[in-house]
Write a protein that holds these residues in place. Structure first.
Motif, PDB file in Angstrom:
ATOM      1  N   ASP A 278       0.864  -1.179   0.000  1.00 48.49           N
ATOM      2  CA  ASP A 278       0.000   0.000   0.000  1.00 48.49           C
ATOM      3  C   ASP A 278       0.902   1.231   0.000  1.00 48.49           C
ATOM      4  OD1 ASP A 278      -2.697  -0.986   0.061  1.00 48.49           O
ATOM      5  OD2 ASP A 278      -2.308  -1.679   2.105  1.00 48.49           O
ATOM      6  N   LEU A 279       0.529   2.247  -0.760  1.00 47.55           N
ATOM      7  CA  LEU A 279       1.319   3.476  -0.843  1.00 47.55           C
ATOM      8  C   LEU A 279       0.469   4.629  -0.341  1.00 47.55           C
ATOM      9  CD1 LEU A 279       3.874   4.970  -1.735  1.00 47.55           C
ATOM     10  CD2 LEU A 279       2.895   5.107  -4.047  1.00 47.55           C
ATOM     11  N   TYR A 280       0.936   5.303   0.727  1.00 55.50           N
ATOM     12  CA  TYR A 280       0.169   6.383   1.330  1.00 55.50           C
ATOM     13  C   TYR A 280       0.601   7.728   0.756  1.00 55.50           C
ATOM     14  CZ  TYR A 280      -0.843   2.750   4.770  1.00 55.50           C
ATOM     15  OH  TYR A 280      -1.234   1.589   5.379  1.00 55.50           O
ATOM     16  N   ARG A 281      -0.377   8.505   0.372  1.00 55.63           N
ATOM     17  CA  ARG A 281      -0.075   9.846  -0.131  1.00 55.63           C
ATOM     18  C   ARG A 281       0.269  10.760   1.047  1.00 55.63           C
ATOM     19  NH1 ARG A 281      -3.943  13.733  -3.940  1.00 55.63           N
ATOM     20  NH2 ARG A 281      -2.293  15.250  -4.439  1.00 55.63           N
ATOM     21  N   PRO A 282       1.340  11.530   0.944  1.00 55.96           N
ATOM     22  CA  PRO A 282       1.727  12.426   2.049  1.00 55.96           C
ATOM     23  C   PRO A 282       0.649  13.471   2.324  1.00 55.96           C
ATOM     24  CG  PRO A 282       3.535  12.147   0.495  1.00 55.96           C
ATOM     25  CD  PRO A 282       2.322  11.545  -0.145  1.00 55.96           C
ATOM     26  N   PRO A 283       0.616  14.019   3.542  1.00 57.51           N
ATOM     27  CA  PRO A 283      -0.405  15.024   3.900  1.00 57.51           C
ATOM     28  C   PRO A 283      -0.117  16.363   3.222  1.00 57.51           C
ATOM     29  CG  PRO A 283       1.137  14.726   5.702  1.00 57.51           C
ATOM     30  CD  PRO A 283       1.491  13.692   4.681  1.00 57.51           C
ATOM     31  N   LYS A 284      -1.070  17.266   3.349  1.00 58.48           N
ATOM     32  CA  LYS A 284      -0.901  18.600   2.772  1.00 58.48           C
ATOM     33  C   LYS A 284       0.297  19.296   3.412  1.00 58.48           C
ATOM     34  CE  LYS A 284      -5.793  19.284   1.676  1.00 58.48           C
ATOM     35  NZ  LYS A 284      -7.004  20.119   1.894  1.00 58.48           N
ATOM     36  N   GLY A 285       1.016  20.054   2.582  1.00 57.40           N
ATOM     37  CA  GLY A 285       2.209  20.729   3.051  1.00 57.40           C
ATOM     38  C   GLY A 285       3.467  19.909   2.902  1.00 57.40           C
ATOM     39  N   HIS A 286       3.334  18.684   2.449  1.00 66.12           N
ATOM     40  CA  HIS A 286       4.480  17.802   2.255  1.00 66.12           C
ATOM     41  C   HIS A 286       5.100  18.085   0.880  1.00 66.12           C
ATOM     42  CE1 HIS A 286       6.850  14.094   1.847  1.00 66.12           C
ATOM     43  NE2 HIS A 286       6.661  13.890   3.149  1.00 66.12           N
ATOM     44  N   PRO A 287       6.432  18.134   0.770  1.00 67.51           N
ATOM     45  CA  PRO A 287       7.073  18.452  -0.511  1.00 67.51           C
ATOM     46  C   PRO A 287       6.768  17.448  -1.612  1.00 67.51           C
ATOM     47  CG  PRO A 287       8.637  18.682   1.292  1.00 67.51           C
ATOM     48  CD  PRO A 287       7.410  18.057   1.869  1.00 67.51           C
ATOM     49  N   TYR A 288       6.457  16.210  -1.256  1.00 70.89           N
ATOM     50  CA  TYR A 288       6.230  15.174  -2.271  1.00 70.89           C
ATOM     51  C   TYR A 288       4.752  14.787  -2.361  1.00 70.89           C
ATOM     52  CZ  TYR A 288      11.264  14.582  -2.531  1.00 70.89           C
ATOM     53  OH  TYR A 288      12.613  14.799  -2.738  1.00 70.89           O
ATOM     54  N   ARG A 289       3.879  15.651  -1.925  1.00 71.96           N
ATOM     55  CA  ARG A 289       2.458  15.319  -1.951  1.00 71.96           C
ATOM     56  C   ARG A 289       1.966  15.032  -3.365  1.00 71.96           C
ATOM     57  NH1 ARG A 289      -2.322  15.148   0.516  1.00 71.96           N
ATOM     58  NH2 ARG A 289      -4.156  15.994  -0.520  1.00 71.96           N
ATOM     59  N   ASP A 290       2.461  15.738  -4.358  1.00 67.26           N
ATOM     60  CA  ASP A 290       1.982  15.566  -5.737  1.00 67.26           C
ATOM     61  C   ASP A 290       2.894  14.687  -6.578  1.00 67.26           C
ATOM     62  OD1 ASP A 290      -0.221  17.239  -5.239  1.00 67.26           O
ATOM     63  OD2 ASP A 290       0.988  19.034  -5.631  1.00 67.26           O
ATOM     64  N   THR A 291       4.039  14.285  -6.042  1.00 68.42           N
ATOM     65  CA  THR A 291       4.979  13.464  -6.819  1.00 68.42           C
ATOM     66  C   THR A 291       5.298  12.146  -6.114  1.00 68.42           C
ATOM     67  OG1 THR A 291       6.836  14.644  -5.800  1.00 68.42           O
ATOM     68  CG2 THR A 291       6.019  15.476  -7.919  1.00 68.42           C
ATOM     69  N   TRP A 292       4.428  11.735  -5.201  1.00 68.60           N
ATOM     70  CA  TRP A 292       4.710  10.520  -4.428  1.00 68.60           C
ATOM     71  C   TRP A 292       4.730   9.270  -5.299  1.00 68.60           C
ATOM     72  CZ3 TRP A 292      -0.178  11.638  -5.581  1.00 68.60           C
ATOM     73  CH2 TRP A 292      -1.162  10.643  -5.550  1.00 68.60           C
ATOM     74  N   ILE A 293       3.938   9.264  -6.379  1.00 67.27           N
ATOM     75  CA  ILE A 293       3.911   8.104  -7.267  1.00 67.27           C
ATOM     76  C   ILE A 293       5.238   7.983  -8.022  1.00 67.27           C
ATOM     77  CG2 ILE A 293       2.834   7.086  -9.300  1.00 67.27           C
ATOM     78  CD1 ILE A 293       1.072   6.731  -6.969  1.00 67.27           C
ATOM     79  N   THR A 294       5.650   9.066  -8.653  1.00 68.10           N
ATOM     80  CA  THR A 294       6.887   9.022  -9.439  1.00 68.10           C
ATOM     81  C   THR A 294       8.104   8.787  -8.552  1.00 68.10           C
ATOM     82  OG1 THR A 294       6.990  11.449  -9.332  1.00 68.10           O
ATOM     83  CG2 THR A 294       5.946  10.460 -11.275  1.00 68.10           C
ATOM     84  N   ARG A 295       8.081   9.303  -7.328  1.00 66.75           N
ATOM     85  CA  ARG A 295       9.213   9.074  -6.420  1.00 66.75           C
ATOM     86  C   ARG A 295       9.321   7.599  -6.070  1.00 66.75           C
ATOM     87  NH1 ARG A 295      13.460   8.336  -5.203  1.00 66.75           N
ATOM     88  NH2 ARG A 295      14.457   8.673  -3.169  1.00 66.75           N
ATOM     89  N   THR A 296       8.199   6.943  -5.850  1.00 67.61           N
ATOM     90  CA  THR A 296       8.214   5.507  -5.551  1.00 67.61           C
ATOM     91  C   THR A 296       8.707   4.709  -6.749  1.00 67.61           C
ATOM     92  OG1 THR A 296       6.334   5.852  -4.043  1.00 67.61           O
ATOM     93  CG2 THR A 296       6.817   3.587  -4.708  1.00 67.61           C
ATOM     94  N   LEU A 297       8.270   5.086  -7.944  1.00 65.89           N
ATOM     95  CA  LEU A 297       8.731   4.400  -9.157  1.00 65.89           C
ATOM     96  C   LEU A 297      10.240   4.570  -9.353  1.00 65.89           C
ATOM     97  CD1 LEU A 297       5.868   5.154 -11.716  1.00 65.89           C
ATOM     98  CD2 LEU A 297       6.478   2.940 -10.729  1.00 65.89           C
ATOM     99  N   GLU A 298      10.763   5.706  -8.987  1.00 65.51           N
ATOM    100  CA  GLU A 298      12.212   5.929  -9.106  1.00 65.51           C
ATOM    101  C   GLU A 298      12.992   4.917  -8.268  1.00 65.51           C
ATOM    102  OE1 GLU A 298      13.169   9.900  -8.039  1.00 65.51           O
ATOM    103  OE2 GLU A 298      12.128  10.813  -9.757  1.00 65.51           O
ATOM    104  N   VAL A 299      12.499   4.648  -7.078  1.00 69.64           N
ATOM    105  CA  VAL A 299      13.182   3.689  -6.209  1.00 69.64           C
ATOM    106  C   VAL A 299      13.126   2.293  -6.836  1.00 69.64           C
ATOM    107  CG1 VAL A 299      13.177   2.606  -3.935  1.00 69.64           C
ATOM    108  CG2 VAL A 299      12.694   5.045  -4.158  1.00 69.64           C
ATOM    109  N   ILE A 300      11.973   1.920  -7.397  1.00 69.29           N
ATOM    110  CA  ILE A 300      11.828   0.595  -8.000  1.00 69.29           C
ATOM    111  C   ILE A 300      12.729   0.456  -9.215  1.00 69.29           C
ATOM    112  CG2 ILE A 300      10.213  -0.950  -9.190  1.00 69.29           C
ATOM    113  CD1 ILE A 300       7.990   0.197  -7.422  1.00 69.29           C
ATOM    114  N   GLN A 301      12.766   1.475 -10.071  1.00 69.86           N
ATOM    115  CA  GLN A 301      13.484   1.364 -11.342  1.00 69.86           C
ATOM    116  C   GLN A 301      14.970   1.676 -11.232  1.00 69.86           C
ATOM    117  OE1 GLN A 301      11.040   4.179 -13.497  1.00 69.86           O
ATOM    118  NE2 GLN A 301       9.833   2.543 -14.449  1.00 69.86           N
ATOM    119  N   ASN A 302      15.349   2.641 -10.393  1.00 66.18           N
ATOM    120  CA  ASN A 302      16.719   3.147 -10.417  1.00 66.18           C
ATOM    121  C   ASN A 302      17.528   2.877  -9.155  1.00 66.18           C
ATOM    122  OD1 ASN A 302      15.998   4.307 -12.922  1.00 66.18           O
ATOM    123  ND2 ASN A 302      15.270   6.172 -11.895  1.00 66.18           N
TER     124      ASN A 302
END
Length: 627
Positions: A376-400
């Motif tokens: 399960d992947l939890y979206r960060p709360p409001k005011g978090h720097p990665y609130r709108d990029t949490w999906i791509t950040r997780t994919l970066e860890v998987i791929q790179n």
């Protein structure tokens, strides 16, 4: 060979002894003492055949006792079958109360104690009635019955509100235990036939006789016919059982190590887990890490390190701050599964040194051991720097940032699924909700991840009306309990069944299953995998529990009913014969004193005192009244 004179002489004595009703003085005194605190003999009230067994107040008390017995039984069965979710219940209370305590086990013990107490009182009442005694329930017991009743009603109401899904679990349990519950119910009704037959022939009023017999026969016939509408997926023909569902470690092996730690996932692999499940949160500085709760209070020592941020969202901590926390000591202190005692000294030391695990380390472990992962992947709360990029950040860890292959990842998050499919088409997309096969295929879904209660919707009850026209017009109303019914006249329009998903190469994973009977049900239902807390136990099951062929069950059903009917008929015939013989021997209706027919006993004494040869017989002390 003609019978000897000695044999002929014994026959009247045997017949007389069958007709006698013995006064079990110590036994009756014990019953009356336990039930009504009437320990002295003179305190007991005699019951005359044909009269009511007790006063109106005591009748109401007896009826209330029966109702309380039923409710305590329902709650005890309900809560005992909910053991699969005890851990969730205890953590729920921890979140509300702020301290850990095994409330689920305490509740089970209390329920068992109340049920045992009420069952004992009910058995005492039935035995007293069988001995011809009037009922008198002591006021202390009456208070106890009311307390038991209030507890059962309150517990059922509260848990129905907090744990409504547990009623689904209860219904699921019937699909594996119903054949055995049926046998137990028939056995109970067969045992009750003795006191019921005794009182049936003692009641003078035809209305009372009809009421007792009608109610008894209605319940009995219902029990005999229940298997006609019973369905269990564990009734399978030889060779039709599929492979055992693969086991996926729920947050690792949380019974053997602290959840969502590297040690927990290593233990899961050692226990035979074929997949690993976790929960991913992104730190304030963009490091994905493993944490199920939205706060750190439950599974870390955040209260000691950051006392002012105990209830702060986990995602609002930087990775540097998270690294300072201990994520294992709580496991030994709270012992959520009561398994800490089984850990070795080395394991205990390792538990004490566990820290918060990064998503990258988790993926590396799965890659090295060749295990699939689901999270399960939890979206960060409001005011978090990665609130709108949490999906791509997780994919970066998987791929790179990890060596795991994309086909090992079961991608569960539904947000931005189309974008994820474009960025990494090799991911195994998984859906958390059911849908028609065509819709799932359009979204490239290869697996369903469903709560185990979804199995209840697989056993669909369809009412189908089939009109059969032949030489004689016959209207057949068939009630089918099927897996994914597709009858022409079916009135239910539900989603596809597990078998239809499997035919479309869409596998099904059920979570969280930690009890053997639930795993057996998932196995018989056709689930491909289950997420579990109990890898070390379920991995040892070589076949489903309660598995039998339809022919074996039919034989068990028929034999149970036939033996029960035979015993009940014999019991009723015996009581009828004894009542008729009593009336014939005594010439009038005997009077029952302390459970004994005094006049008939005198007649029997006069008959049995002289044997067939006219010689005096030795007196039988067992038949002599204490008077």
């Amino acid at each position: 060979m003609a019978p000897s004179l000695t044999t002929l002489g014994k026959l009247p004595v045997v017949r007389c002894r069958l007709l006698q009703r013995y006064e079990h003085q110590p036994f009756v005194s014990c019953l009356a003492g336990l039930y009504g605190c009437q320990w002295r003999r003179y305190q007991r009230t005699r019951a005359t055949p044909g009269d009511c067994c007790c006063s109106k107040l005591e009748c109401a008390s007896f009826a209330l006792l029966i109702v309380t017995f039923c409710l305590t039984l329902v709650f005890l069965y309900f809560w005992s079958e909910a053991q699969n979710d005890y851990n969730d219940f205890d953590w729920f209370n921890f979140g509300n109360l702020g301290f850990w305590f095994p409330w689920s086990v305490v509740l089970l013990v209390i329920a068992a104690a109340f049920f045992s107490y009420i069952t004992l009182l009910l058995l005492l009442a039935v035995c007293l009635l069988s001995e011809g005694q009037k009922l008198y329930l002591h006021w202390g017991h009456k208070i106890g019955v009311l307390v038991s009743l209030a507890f059962s009603i309150l517990a059922i109401a509260v848990l129905s509100d907090l744990c409504s899904k547990e009623w689904t679990t209860l219904l699921l349990s019937f699909q594996v235990t119903a054949p055995y519950l049926h046998v137990g119910g028939v056995l109970l009704m067969t045992l009750l036939s003795w006191p019921i037959a005794l009182h049936f022939y003692h009641i003078n009023r035809k209305v009372g006789q009809a009421l007792i017999m009608g109610l008894y026969l209605a319940v009995l016939c219902a029990l005999y016919l229940v298997p006609l509408g019973m369905y269990s997926p564990c009734l399978k023909e030889e060779g039709t059982l599929g492979l055992a569902p693969a086991l996926i470690g729920h947050r690792g092996a949380p019974m053997l190590a602290p959840e969502n730690t590297l040690m927990s996932f290593e233990k899961a692999v050692e226990a035979g887990g074929q997949g690993l499940e976790t929960d991913v949160t992104i730190s304030y500085d963009g490091v994905p890490f493993l944490m199920h709760d939205h706060t750190l209070r439950r599974t870390t020592n955040v209260q000691e390190v950051f006392p002012n941020r105990t209830d702060a969202p986990a995602a609002m901590f930087t990775w540097g701050e998270l690294e300072t926390l201990n994520a294992g000591a709580w496991f030994l202190h709270r012992d959520p599964f009561s398994t800490a005692w089984s850990l070795s000294t080395e394991d205990r030391a390792q538990v004490q040194n566990q820290s918060v695990c990064t998503f990258r380390d988790f993926l590396e472990l799965a890659s090295q051991r060749g295990k699939q992962v689901i999270f399960d992947l939890y979206r960060p709360p409001k005011g978090h720097p990665y609130r709108d990029t949490w999906i791509t950040r997780t994919l970066e860890v998987i791929q790179n940032e990890s060596s795991i292959q994309s086909h090992q990842v079961l991608w569960l998050p539904s947000d931005l699924r189309s974008l994820v499919q474009q960025l990494d088409p090799d991911l195994q997309h998984t859906s958390a909700s059911r849908a028609p096969v065509e819709e799932l295929q359009q979204n490239h879904i290869v697996q369903l991840n469903l709560h185990y209660s979804s199995m209840s919707t697989e056993m669909i009850m369809c009412v189908c009306v089939v009109v059969c026209v032949s030489l004689h017009e016959i209207v057949c109303v068939c009630v089918h309990i099927l897996t994914g019914c597709r009858c022409v006249n079916c009135v239910c329009g539900l989603y596809s069944s597990l078998s239809e998903y499997a035919a479309a190469n869409i596998s099904t994973n059920l979570y969280v299953i930690s009890q053997s009977w639930l795993y057996s049900l998932a196995w018989c239902t056709g689930a491909q995998s289950v997420t579990t807390n109990a890898l070390q136990f379920l991995n040892k099951l070589s076949r489903p529990l309660f598995l039998m062929t339809p022919d074996e069950y039919n034989l068990m059903w028929v034999l149970t009913d036939v033996v029960s009917i035979t015993i009940i008929i014999i019991i009723f015939i015996f009581h009828w014969w004894r009542e008729q013989s009593l009336a014939f021997c005594s010439g009038s209706k005997p009077t029952l004193e302390h459970g004994t027919y005094i006049k008939f006993r005198t007649d029997v004494w006069s008959v049995s005192s002289v044997n067939i040869l006219g010689e005096p017989a030795e007196p039988n002390l067992a038949t002599v009244s204490e008077h």
